[in-house]
Design an enzyme around this catalytic site. Structure first.
Site, mmCIF file in Angstrom:
data_model
loop_
_atom_site.group_PDB
_atom_site.id
_atom_site.type_symbol
_atom_site.label_atom_id
_atom_site.label_comp_id
_atom_site.label_asym_id
_atom_site.label_seq_id
_atom_site.Cartn_x
_atom_site.Cartn_y
_atom_site.Cartn_z
ATOM 1 N N HIS A 120 0.813 -1.229 0.000
ATOM 2 C CA HIS A 120 0.000 0.000 0.000
ATOM 3 C C HIS A 120 0.838 1.266 0.000
ATOM 4 C CE1 HIS A 120 -3.594 -2.468 1.759
ATOM 5 N NE2 HIS A 120 -3.345 -2.722 0.507
ATOM 6 N N CYS A 151 5.298 19.936 -12.801
ATOM 7 C CA CYS A 151 4.086 20.142 -13.622
ATOM 8 C C CYS A 151 3.033 21.017 -12.939
ATOM 9 C CB CYS A 151 3.485 18.795 -14.019
ATOM 10 S SG CYS A 151 2.605 17.980 -12.677
ATOM 11 N N PRO A 215 -4.814 -10.874 18.376
ATOM 12 C CA PRO A 215 -5.583 -11.073 19.612
ATOM 13 C C PRO A 215 -7.064 -11.335 19.346
ATOM 14 C CG PRO A 215 -4.864 -8.767 19.408
ATOM 15 C CD PRO A 215 -4.276 -9.506 18.248
HETATM 16 P P1 NAD Z 1 -7.064 -3.282 10.461
HETATM 17 O O1 NAD Z 1 -7.056 -1.995 11.229
HETATM 18 O O2 NAD Z 1 -8.245 -3.606 9.627
HETATM 19 O O3 NAD Z 1 -6.879 -4.520 11.481
HETATM 20 C C1 NAD Z 1 -5.902 -4.511 12.470
HETATM 21 C C2 NAD Z 1 -5.853 -5.909 13.062
HETATM 22 O O4 NAD Z 1 -4.776 -5.948 13.988
HETATM 23 C C3 NAD Z 1 -7.121 -6.321 13.811
HETATM 24 O O5 NAD Z 1 -7.526 -7.603 13.390
HETATM 25 C C4 NAD Z 1 -6.677 -6.347 15.279
HETATM 26 O O6 NAD Z 1 -7.317 -7.378 16.027
HETATM 27 C C5 NAD Z 1 -5.204 -6.657 15.131
HETATM 28 N N1 NAD Z 1 -4.363 -6.197 16.235
HETATM 29 C C6 NAD Z 1 -4.559 -5.114 17.051
HETATM 30 N N2 NAD Z 1 -3.530 -5.011 17.922
HETATM 31 C C7 NAD Z 1 -2.676 -6.034 17.632
HETATM 32 C C8 NAD Z 1 -1.443 -6.447 18.173
HETATM 33 N N3 NAD Z 1 -0.858 -5.788 19.190
HETATM 34 N N4 NAD Z 1 -0.828 -7.534 17.646
HETATM 35 C C9 NAD Z 1 -1.401 -8.222 16.624
HETATM 36 N N5 NAD Z 1 -2.578 -7.868 16.066
HETATM 37 C C10 NAD Z 1 -3.203 -6.793 16.564
HETATM 38 O O7 NAD Z 1 -5.716 -3.273 9.646
HETATM 39 P P2 NAD Z 1 -5.316 -3.964 8.290
HETATM 40 O O8 NAD Z 1 -5.827 -5.363 8.249
HETATM 41 O O9 NAD Z 1 -3.863 -3.700 8.137
HETATM 42 O O10 NAD Z 1 -6.110 -3.145 7.149
HETATM 43 C C11 NAD Z 1 -6.368 -1.755 7.230
HETATM 44 C C12 NAD Z 1 -5.782 -0.880 6.119
HETATM 45 O O11 NAD Z 1 -5.325 0.350 6.703
HETATM 46 C C13 NAD Z 1 -4.588 -1.420 5.417
HETATM 47 O O12 NAD Z 1 -4.858 -1.215 4.079
HETATM 48 C C14 NAD Z 1 -3.384 -0.551 5.808
HETATM 49 O O13 NAD Z 1 -2.646 -0.156 4.673
HETATM 50 C C15 NAD Z 1 -3.964 0.676 6.405
HETATM 51 N N6 NAD Z 1 -3.276 1.097 7.679
HETATM 52 C C16 NAD Z 1 -1.910 1.128 7.830
HETATM 53 C C17 NAD Z 1 -1.354 1.488 9.065
HETATM 54 C C18 NAD Z 1 0.138 1.527 9.237
HETATM 55 O O14 NAD Z 1 0.865 1.724 8.287
HETATM 56 N N7 NAD Z 1 0.635 1.315 10.467
HETATM 57 C C19 NAD Z 1 -2.160 1.820 10.126
HETATM 58 C C20 NAD Z 1 -3.523 1.783 9.924
HETATM 59 C C21 NAD Z 1 -4.076 1.414 8.715
#
Ligand code: NAD
Length: 241
Positions: A120, A151, A215
């Site tokens: 992403h 541009c 979790p």
């Molecule tokens: P999501 O927010 O949909 O899901 C996060 C997942 O992480 C959940 O299932 C949750 O239960 C789990 N989680 C929470 N704390 C945790 C921990 N300490 N250890 C392990 N798991 C844990 O995120 P996603 O599936 O990555 O999709 C969301 C979209 O948002 C993606 O496209 C991403 O690119 C973007 N995003 C990126 C960031 C980043 O770069 N850090 C942050 C937020 C969202």
């Protein structure tokens, strides 16, 4: 958990090829909120679709720019955590290792991971909204957002917004690693954003063992070979150490 952890450790120790998919959850313990958790305070009035689409940027460039500026500031202040470090250790001892991330925070590279596919994009990169080219010193140009020096189009963050194509080759490379691996690890992702969400199922179909670290339960949990229910920063050092 201990017995599952032992089985998962043994699978990883015997694997020649490991592919890993990470999501926002692995960065949560570094202090970067997941997308939805970040939409608090000032930003609670918006839906992700209001801030993370090309249409939103075209309609309200300053609002979208300010939202990403606040996220960039947060990313710049935090550090990789024990979960990121464990994946560096896993890469160092695994003959063929690919890390596929949905995260845009660049924390895997900062931790020392080398073979990283950023599905992403990266929030610290600036791109031209018209031509997509990477701009190296947009932060020196005034304006919110600044304008491309070449541009004159607006500058945008180098992330993939809803409805946009993934960066060239990233999905092909991710799919190739997924289909070849012996063990696939899915960490900290809700497994709902496509096409990343399909990767663990593709790995299962190709005969790999799939280990989930989260979790909470996800659409993958019922099908995964092993589920390790816990936080990445606690589980991964035990899995790899
Ligand atoms: P999501 O927010 O949909 O899901 C996060 C997942 O992480 C959940 O299932 C949750 O239960 C789990 N989680 C929470 N704390 C945790 C921990 N300490 N250890 C392990 N798991 C844990 O995120 P996603 O599936 O990555 O999709 C969301 C979209 O948002 C993606 O496209 C991403 O690119 C973007 N995003 C990126 C960031 C980043 O770069 N850090 C942050 C937020 C969202």
């Amino acid at each position: 958990m201990d017995e599952s952890l032992d089985r998962a450790r043994a699978l990883l120790l015997g694997a020649q090829r490991v592919a890993v998919l990470t999501g926002a959850g692995i960065s949560a313990e570094s202090g970067i909120p997941t997308f939805r958790d970040a939409m608090t305070g000032l930003w609670s009035q918006f839906r992700p679709e209001d801030l993370a689409t090309p249409e939103a940027f075209a309609a309200n460039p300053k609002t979208v720019w300010d939202w990403y500026a606040s996220r960039r500031e947060r990313v710049a202040k935090v550090a990789p955590n024990a979960g990121h470090a464990a994946l560096v250790a896993l890469e160092n001892r695994t003959p063929h290792f690919t890390l596929i991330t949905q995260n845009v925070d660049g924390l895997h590279a900062r931790a020392g991971s080398r073979n990283v596919i950023e599905l992403h994009g990266n929030i610290m990169v600036d791109r031209c909204f018209a031509e997509g080219c990477v701009l190296t010193s947009a932060d020196e140009i005034p304006g919110t957002p600044p304008r491309c020096a070449r541009c004159g189009a607006l500058v945008r963050p180098g992330v993939v917004w809803f409805g946009e194509a993934l960066p060239p080759n990233t999905l092909d490379d991710a799919l190739a690693a997924t289909k070849r691996c012996d063990v696939f690890l899915s960490i900290g992702t809700s497994n709902v954003v496509e096409p990343a969400a399909s990767l663990p199922f593709t790995a299962l179909q190709a005969g790999a063992a799939v280990i989930e670290v989260n979790p909470e339960r996800t659409p993958l949990s019922a099908r995964a070979t092993i589920v390790l229910a816990g936080a990445a920063g606690e589980v991964l050092p035990r899995l790899v150490g």
